[in-house]
Design an enzyme around this catalytic site. Structure first.
Site, PDB file in Angstrom:
ATOM      1  N   SER A 192       0.800  -1.245   0.000  1.00  0.00           N
ATOM      2  CA  SER A 192       0.000   0.000   0.000  1.00  0.00           C
ATOM      3  C   SER A 192       0.822   1.280   0.000  1.00  0.00           C
ATOM      4  O   SER A 192       0.256   2.361  -0.188  1.00  0.00           O
ATOM      5  CB  SER A 192      -0.897   0.036   1.228  1.00  0.00           C
ATOM      6  OG  SER A 192      -1.926  -0.888   1.096  1.00  0.00           O
ATOM      7  N   LYS A 195       0.356   3.499  -2.887  1.00  0.00           N
ATOM      8  CA  LYS A 195      -0.897   4.264  -3.067  1.00  0.00           C
ATOM      9  C   LYS A 195      -0.657   5.772  -3.000  1.00  0.00           C
ATOM     10  O   LYS A 195      -1.419   6.558  -3.562  1.00  0.00           O
ATOM     11  CB  LYS A 195      -1.926   3.841  -2.017  1.00  0.00           C
ATOM     12  CG  LYS A 195      -2.430   2.422  -2.271  1.00  0.00           C
ATOM     13  CD  LYS A 195      -3.264   1.892  -1.142  1.00  0.00           C
ATOM     14  CE  LYS A 195      -3.709   0.462  -1.452  1.00  0.00           C
ATOM     15  NZ  LYS A 195      -4.336  -0.206  -0.323  1.00  0.00           N
ATOM     16  N   TYR A 198      -4.653  -2.236 -10.034  1.00  0.00           N
ATOM     17  CA  TYR A 198      -4.500  -2.103  -8.567  1.00  0.00           C
ATOM     18  C   TYR A 198      -3.538  -3.168  -8.007  1.00  0.00           C
ATOM     19  O   TYR A 198      -2.651  -2.856  -7.198  1.00  0.00           O
ATOM     20  CB  TYR A 198      -5.879  -2.207  -7.893  1.00  0.00           C
ATOM     21  CG  TYR A 198      -5.782  -2.267  -6.390  1.00  0.00           C
ATOM     22  CD1 TYR A 198      -5.608  -1.101  -5.632  1.00  0.00           C
ATOM     23  CD2 TYR A 198      -5.840  -3.485  -5.713  1.00  0.00           C
ATOM     24  CE1 TYR A 198      -5.491  -1.166  -4.248  1.00  0.00           C
ATOM     25  CE2 TYR A 198      -5.720  -3.552  -4.327  1.00  0.00           C
ATOM     26  CZ  TYR A 198      -5.554  -2.394  -3.606  1.00  0.00           C
ATOM     27  OH  TYR A 198      -5.421  -2.446  -2.234  1.00  0.00           O
ATOM     28  N   TYR A 258      -4.363   4.014   8.548  1.00  0.00           N
ATOM     29  CA  TYR A 258      -5.743   3.538   8.721  1.00  0.00           C
ATOM     30  C   TYR A 258      -6.242   3.792  10.138  1.00  0.00           C
ATOM     31  O   TYR A 258      -6.151   4.918  10.620  1.00  0.00           O
ATOM     32  CB  TYR A 258      -5.839   2.045   8.330  1.00  0.00           C
ATOM     33  CG  TYR A 258      -5.053   1.758   7.082  1.00  0.00           C
ATOM     34  CD1 TYR A 258      -5.488   2.254   5.855  1.00  0.00           C
ATOM     35  CD2 TYR A 258      -3.834   1.078   7.109  1.00  0.00           C
ATOM     36  CE1 TYR A 258      -4.758   2.050   4.702  1.00  0.00           C
ATOM     37  CE2 TYR A 258      -3.094   0.871   5.957  1.00  0.00           C
ATOM     38  CZ  TYR A 258      -3.569   1.361   4.767  1.00  0.00           C
ATOM     39  OH  TYR A 258      -2.845   1.163   3.639  1.00  0.00           O
ATOM     40  N   VAL A 289       1.445  -3.816   3.903  1.00  0.00           N
ATOM     41  CA  VAL A 289       1.413  -5.122   4.588  1.00  0.00           C
ATOM     42  C   VAL A 289       2.646  -5.996   4.296  1.00  0.00           C
ATOM     43  O   VAL A 289       2.777  -7.080   4.863  1.00  0.00           O
ATOM     44  CB  VAL A 289       0.107  -5.927   4.318  1.00  0.00           C
ATOM     45  CG1 VAL A 289      -1.095  -5.284   4.972  1.00  0.00           C
ATOM     46  CG2 VAL A 289      -0.112  -6.162   2.834  1.00  0.00           C
TER      47      VAL A 289
HETATM   48  O1  DON Z   1      -5.205  -4.777  -1.269  1.00  0.00           O
HETATM   49  C1  DON Z   1      -4.551  -5.252  -0.351  1.00  0.00           C
HETATM   50  O2  DON Z   1      -5.091  -5.814   0.590  1.00  0.00           O
HETATM   51  C2  DON Z   1      -3.039  -5.149  -0.387  1.00  0.00           C
HETATM   52  N1  DON Z   1      -2.547  -5.233  -1.714  1.00  0.00           N
HETATM   53  C3  DON Z   1      -2.550  -3.873   0.202  1.00  0.00           C
HETATM   54  C4  DON Z   1      -2.850  -3.727   1.651  1.00  0.00           C
HETATM   55  C5  DON Z   1      -1.891  -2.906   2.415  1.00  0.00           C
HETATM   56  O3  DON Z   1      -0.704  -2.864   2.180  1.00  0.00           O
HETATM   57  C6  DON Z   1      -2.472  -2.240   3.594  1.00  0.00           C
HETATM   58  N2  DON Z   1      -1.472  -1.570   4.365  1.00  0.00           N
HETATM   59  N3  DON Z   1      -1.078  -1.654   5.463  1.00  0.00           N
END
Ligand code: DON
Length: 304
Positions: free
Chosen positions: A63, A66, A188, A240, A258
């Site tokens: 993420s 993003k 995405y 978040y 993540v």
């Molecule tokens: O869409 C997802 O769930 C993952 N590709 C990205 C989530 C993420 O990195 C949230 N951050 N902490």
């Protein structure tokens, strides 16, 4: 500042820190990472470099990217962007569906998954080859031509992306996704699959410490106002439902992924990237946050 000495001192202090976190396993490919990896890289706005541990090993930035897709879409859309995504902290987990229904398909901010899917839709609308355009943008602002997507992560995430599929369908039902769902999802998942080292990550985000100018091309990536605003969004939404806690402990605009990475910006001074794959219950790197808390306190480089 003797950053390297400070990295060693804090890491020694953290040796007794009991990290009960786990690596992300809802994306199967991420569960294979060695949970004990730990890297730090700080780049100053004068391009001075300081590192520690596994700073030159690639990992999935997830993420964190993003913020980069937001920067690109903000440049293309200007203030029109905020008709499709808000700038408020959500206070909910990154993949939550709960607010989207009452908010009529408008995500609370561009850094939660729903918001990043809308930003992906905007980039898909603008470009014939959005994946090529996006990676070219990342390579340009970082000055690193080898940064790339990881197809293994893309496929792994596609195989388990049920929540993201639910989010995009709900937003499509409200008319806030304009393109074919599969095309937006593919963009995405690629966005989330980008791999970087801590060094590459801190270089890539340095333009947000310099009010929008890439130190590598000396070109303006974002206007001063847009750069300030993206830092503000990171401060309020980058972690978040742990964004308040990150502000409280670290006190810098930042973004997590993540894959266990965190990038944080001290405007006019430096960009720091930390990587430790064990995540806390909110999906953020637990040792990464712990390290940054001690680091900004010791160096007196919090914005507060
Ligand atoms: O869409 C997802 O769930 C993952 N590709 C990205 C989530 C993420 O990195 C949230 N951050 N902490």
């Amino acid at each position: 500042m003797k950053y390297k000495k400070i990295f060693t001192k804090i890491t020694n202090e953290l040796a007794t820190f009991k990290d009960n976190g786990n690596v992300a396993n809802y994306i199967p490919e991420l569960s294979t990472i060695n949970p004990n990896k730990f890297g730090i890289h700080l780049t100053t706005i004068n391009d001075k470099h300081f590192n520690f541990g596994d700073a030159n090993e690639k990992f999935s930035i997830q993420s964190i990217s993003k913020v980069l897709s937001l920067a690109m879409a903000y440049n293309l859309e200007g203030e029109e962007l905020w008709k499709r995504v808000d700038v408020e902290p959500s206070g909910t987990p990154f993949n939550s569906l709960i607010q989207l229904e009452t908010d009529m398909g408008i995500p609370r901010n561009p850094l939660i998954n729903a918001g990043a899917l809308v930003i992906s839709d905007i980039l898909v609308s603008h470009f014939k080859n959005p994946k090529e355009e996006f990676i070219a943008f990342v390579r340009k602002i970082s000055g690193i031509s080898t940064i790339d997507y990881c197809s293994r992560i893309v496929e792994s995430e596609k195989s388990t992306g049920y929540r993201n599929t639910a989010l995009i369908n709900l937003m499509k039902s409200f008319g806030n996704i304009k393109n074919d769902i599969d095309i937006v999802m593919d963009f995405y998942f690629n966005l989330c699959s980008i791999e970087m080292t801590c060094k590459e990550l801190s270089q890539t985000f340095l333009f947000l410490a310099t009010y929008g100018i890439s130190p590598y091309t000396e070109e303006r990536v974002l206007s001063k106002s847009k750069s300030k605003r993206i830092n503000a969004i990171m401060q309020l939404c980058g972690f978040y439902d742990e964004a308040g806690e990150f502000s409280f402990k670290v006190g810098l605009p930042g973004k997590s992924g993540v894959g266990g990475g965190i990038v944080a910006i001290y405007p006019n001074k430096y960009c720091i990237a930390v990587w430790s794959p064990r995540l806390n219950k909110k999906g953020n790197s637990s040792k990464g946050i712990q390290f940054l808390e001690l680091f900004t306190t010791e160096t007196q480089t919090s914005i507060f």
